[in-house]
Write a protein that holds these residues in place. Structure first.
Motif, PDB file in Angstrom:
ATOM      1  N   LEU A 101       8.490  -3.272   5.770  1.00  0.00           N
ATOM      2  CA  LEU A 101       7.077  -2.617   5.437  1.00  0.00           C
ATOM      3  C   LEU A 101       5.627  -2.610   6.252  1.00  0.00           C
ATOM      4  O   LEU A 101       5.716  -0.756   6.554  1.00  0.00           O
ATOM      5  CB  LEU A 101       5.636  -3.918   4.401  1.00  0.00           C
ATOM      6  N   VAL A 102       6.308  -3.354   7.733  1.00  0.00           N
ATOM      7  CA  VAL A 102       4.952  -2.980   8.610  1.00  0.00           C
ATOM      8  C   VAL A 102       5.435  -1.840   9.922  1.00  0.00           C
ATOM      9  O   VAL A 102       4.885  -0.856   9.991  1.00  0.00           O
ATOM     10  CB  VAL A 102       4.754  -4.100   9.415  1.00  0.00           C
ATOM     11  N   ASN A 104       7.147   0.973   8.528  1.00  0.00           N
ATOM     12  CA  ASN A 104       6.979   2.264   7.690  1.00  0.00           C
ATOM     13  C   ASN A 104       5.505   2.461   7.450  1.00  0.00           C
ATOM     14  O   ASN A 104       5.162   3.420   6.508  1.00  0.00           O
ATOM     15  CB  ASN A 104       7.597   2.261   6.340  1.00  0.00           C
ATOM     16  N   PHE A 105       4.506   1.472   6.659  1.00  0.00           N
ATOM     17  CA  PHE A 105       3.584   1.955   6.191  1.00  0.00           C
ATOM     18  C   PHE A 105       1.181   1.317   7.591  1.00  0.00           C
ATOM     19  O   PHE A 105       1.003   1.983   7.025  1.00  0.00           O
ATOM     20  CB  PHE A 105       2.960   1.048   4.692  1.00  0.00           C
ATOM     21  N   ALA A 106       2.463   0.397   7.654  1.00  0.00           N
ATOM     22  CA  ALA A 106       0.896  -0.629   8.853  1.00  0.00           C
ATOM     23  C   ALA A 106       1.404  -1.160  10.006  1.00  0.00           C
ATOM     24  O   ALA A 106       1.587  -2.020   9.561  1.00  0.00           O
ATOM     25  CB  ALA A 106      -0.173  -1.105   7.634  1.00  0.00           C
ATOM     26  N   ALA A 109      -0.459  -4.663  10.806  1.00  0.00           N
ATOM     27  CA  ALA A 109       0.003  -5.950   9.725  1.00  0.00           C
ATOM     28  C   ALA A 109       1.405  -6.835  10.091  1.00  0.00           C
ATOM     29  O   ALA A 109       0.746  -7.786  10.104  1.00  0.00           O
ATOM     30  CB  ALA A 109       0.445  -4.573   8.511  1.00  0.00           C
ATOM     31  N   ALA A 131      -5.404   0.831   3.965  1.00  0.00           N
ATOM     32  CA  ALA A 131      -3.893   0.777   3.621  1.00  0.00           C
ATOM     33  C   ALA A 131      -3.331  -0.608   4.531  1.00  0.00           C
ATOM     34  O   ALA A 131      -2.560  -1.672   3.603  1.00  0.00           O
ATOM     35  CB  ALA A 131      -2.270   1.570   4.324  1.00  0.00           C
ATOM     36  N   ILE A 135      -1.053  -3.666   2.425  1.00  0.00           N
ATOM     37  CA  ILE A 135       0.615  -4.269   3.050  1.00  0.00           C
ATOM     38  C   ILE A 135      -0.042  -5.279   3.909  1.00  0.00           C
ATOM     39  O   ILE A 135       1.277  -6.359   4.007  1.00  0.00           O
ATOM     40  CB  ILE A 135       0.575  -3.009   4.930  1.00  0.00           C
ATOM     41  N   LYS A 136      -1.132  -5.795   4.353  1.00  0.00           N
ATOM     42  CA  LYS A 136      -1.420  -6.790   5.094  1.00  0.00           C
ATOM     43  C   LYS A 136      -1.259  -8.730   3.939  1.00  0.00           C
ATOM     44  O   LYS A 136      -0.231  -9.492   4.192  1.00  0.00           O
ATOM     45  CB  LYS A 136      -2.757  -7.172   6.217  1.00  0.00           C
ATOM     46  N   ALA A 139       3.245  -8.559   3.465  1.00  0.00           N
ATOM     47  CA  ALA A 139       4.045  -8.359   4.759  1.00  0.00           C
ATOM     48  C   ALA A 139       3.235 -10.031   4.753  1.00  0.00           C
ATOM     49  O   ALA A 139       4.241 -11.055   4.255  1.00  0.00           O
ATOM     50  CB  ALA A 139       3.283  -8.073   5.516  1.00  0.00           C
ATOM     51  N   SER A 363       4.391 -11.932   9.857  1.00  0.00           N
ATOM     52  CA  SER A 363       3.330 -11.582   9.435  1.00  0.00           C
ATOM     53  C   SER A 363       2.193 -12.560   8.945  1.00  0.00           C
ATOM     54  O   SER A 363       2.932 -13.119   7.938  1.00  0.00           O
ATOM     55  CB  SER A 363       2.991 -10.511   9.065  1.00  0.00           C
TER      56      SER A 363
END
Length: 616
Positions: A101-102, A104-106, A109, A131, A135-136, A139, A363
């Motif tokens: 997730l981190v 690829n997106f943010a 986070a 975003a 995501i944070k 995650a 995270s």
């Protein structure tokens, strides 16, 4: 104009933008509108805190029991997982999802959240991508719910701040308004999760606000109060921990012996807080050095975390070190964990699990681990003192409460916040003086060895300096010459790094290096850059290849205000203080001054040294 003549699309667009811009401009300058925005930020932060806690409960039940349920009480120990030894893989699976997730997106986070908010405030003009909120939350909930040993406060702070930033960007508010709403969102987040509105305000003041004035502080107050009210509607009006009033009330009758114990304990907490911070970054560096692949690093690191919590559960009946760890803190406050040796073992295991969780890509926040460490250390200290000195009895709840405040102060740098938050949780004024003593001394011990907290050290490693204080414009009115503390040496550009090393052998302090060509100044190597290049194996490279020609000349009798203005106008980070502007000879250069020198002297936020821009 005849009605059948069409209006050109570009003209219509210009008219609409002008009207909307005028409307937004009026709102931007309306103080009541700004306060209403703070109220809205408080509502969202409060709801976000409630939703995030529910999301953690869902993830915990999914990973530990395979159930779709939001029911979760952080003050009670979790039952043993239905997976048995298979629970060791839960943090691994959760960690892999988080890393994906981190990455690829943010990327923001990753880690413990608060440094990213501070970085956005001081180095990105308060711009946080929307975003990050989603995501944070996802995650961090996965990390905590799957057994990762991190806290929930950092993510809530980052989510509140991100919403404040997104709202202000959408409304195209001025930069100072945007920074104020970010601080309001951060303070509201921590106030909502702990039910400590005053602590939330102080957190924003100590760590987030670049300007402390009525126009920034009042919105923070409104947001934190609103978020706390919203949190109470859903979670109840009670403190995060149930602290026995009868034990805490014993602080109403302190003696000299009590204060001696508080002083000793404060010094001890400061040392452990420093170790806590160092261990996190030692672990991150070690894992990144030896495990280059992010997914492999997560697999091995989170497997170690899973194995640790499983072995603890098999040997003791409870997981203890998994998740936020509030159940363990509650046990110490209730004096149900009496063995100081076991408490110190939990301290070591928590530090290990926390550092590995974040070091391997997890995270989550550092606030909860700080409270955990402070509680078990305080409980162990109280038990040992009472055992070694039978005539002196120190309650474990007292030790735990003081330890929590001190550890927050030592690790995060928010010493006042730590003391006031625990005071709000105890609802007993008698403990405030011991809290102040322990938290202040713990902060002082850490500060004696390093100025960097667990938050700011992450940013310093990026080369991002964060000022320790906010001052009035008094410093801006002083002569720029007062900045001259770092010495300067003049060298020709054809001299090498090896020549510079020889020159510096007999100097106690690294200087700024002014590169000259003929009779004129050519380039500069700032002192912090000198320290960096001295570690490289490039001894025979000419200094001119390592220097920067990006500098601005300022008269040495200029005020600091004028110096800052010139740096902003030219988008430079280095200035030459000269007898003449422009200099006619390199001897006209009196000193070299950098942005770091200004930040250290006047504690100005980095945003004040960036080129001026309009509302974003």
């Amino acid at each position: 104009m005849p009605e059948n003549i069409p209006i050109a699309p570009e003209v219509l667009t210009h008219v609409i933008e002008r009207e909307v811009g005028g409307w937004q401009g009026k709102l931007r300058h309306n103080p009541l509108f700004h306060l209403l925005l703070a109220f809205f930020v408080g509502i969202i932060a409060g709801l976000g805190a409630v939703a995030f806690r529910r999301l953690i409960g869902l993830m915990h039940n999914l990973f530990f029991f395979g159930q779709w349920s939001f029911s979760f009480n952080a003050l009670k120990h979790s039952d043993a997982s239905i997976w048995g030894a298979g629970i060791i893989l839960a943090p691994v699976i959760g960690g892999l999802i988080v890393v994906w997730l981190v990455r690829n997106f943010a990327p923001e986070a990753k880690g413990h959240g608060v440094p990213e908010v501070m970085d956005a405030i001081y180095y990105k003009r308060g711009v946080i991508r929307p975003a990050v909120v989603l995501i944070k939350a996802l995650a961090s909930a996965i990390t905590i719910g799957s057994g990762g040993s991190v806290g929930r406060e950092g993510p809530i702070i980052q989510m509140g701040a991100a919403f404040g930033s997104s709202l202000s960007q959408w409304l195209r508010l001025h930069e100072w308004q945007r920074l104020g709403l970010i601080a309001a969102g951060a303070g509201a987040g921590i106030a909502a999760t702990f039910n400590t509105p005053v602590g939330g305000i102080l957190f924003a003041v100590e760590l987030m606000l670049v300007e402390v004035s009525a126009r920034t502080l009042v919105p923070v107050m409104i947001a934190t109060g609103t978020a706390t009210f919203v949190s109470r509607l859903f979670l109840g009006n009670h403190p995060s921990f149930v602290i026995p009033a009868s034990i805490i009330a014993s602080t109403a009758h302190e003696t000299v012996a009590d204060y001696v114990a508080y002083v000793v304990f404060g010094l001890l907490v400061g040392g452990v807080g420093l170790l806590f911070t160092n261990t996190l970054y030692w672990t991150e560096d070690f894992l990144e050095k030896w495990l280059k692949n992010a997914y492999l690093r997560t697999i091995l690191g989170m497997a170690a975390v899973g194995l640790t919590m499983y072995l603890v559960q098999r040997c003791t009946g409870h997981y203890y070190v998994e998740g936020v760890g509030y159940a363990t803190v509650q046990n110490v406050l209730e004096s149900t964990l009496l063995n100081p040796g076991f408490l110190l073992l939990l301290l070591v295991l928590k530090v290990f699990s926390f550092a590995v969780t974040l070091g391997s890509g997890g995270s989550g926040g550092v606030f909860s681990p700080s409270l955990f460490l402070g509680a078990v250390l305080g409980g162990a200290f109280a038990a040992l003192v009472s055992h070694w000195i039978p005539d002196y009895q120190m309650g474990m709840a007292v030790g735990a409460a003081l330890g929590m405040a001190g550890m927050v102060g030592a690790s995060t740098g928010a010493a006042v916040t730590g003391a006031v938050m625990i005071f709000e949780m105890t609802n007993d004024y008698h403990i405030i003086i011991p809290l102040i003593v322990v938290s202040g001394l713990a902060f002082g011990v850490r500060r004696l060895f390093t100025r960097e907290s667990i938050y700011t050290r992450k940013l310093i490693r990026r080369g991002h300096f964060i000022p320790e204080a906010r001052h009035s414009n008094l410093y801006l009115m002083r002569p720029a010459a007062q900045l001259i503390e770092t010495p300067m040496v003049r060298l020709r550009g054809d001299r090498t790094l090896e020549d510079l090393q020889k020159i510096l052998l007999h100097r106690r302090e690294l200087p700024h290096v002014l590169i000259i060509e003929g009779t004129m100044p050519l380039a500069v190597i700032p002192a912090h850059r000198v320290a960096e290049i001295l570690r490289r194996e490039i001894r025979h490279v000419p200094l001119s290849d390592l220097a920067s020609t990006d500098w601005v000349a300022v008269r040495d009798d200029s005020q600091l205000y004028d110096l800052v203005a010139r740096l902003r106008a030219c988008a430079c980070e280095t200035a030459l203080l000269c007898k003449k502007d422009p200099p006619e000879h390199h001897e006209d250069v009196v000193a070299v001054v950098t942005v770091e020198d200004i930040l250290s002297y006047a504690s100005l936020p980095q945003v004040l040294l960036r080129p001026e821009r309009g509302p974003q």
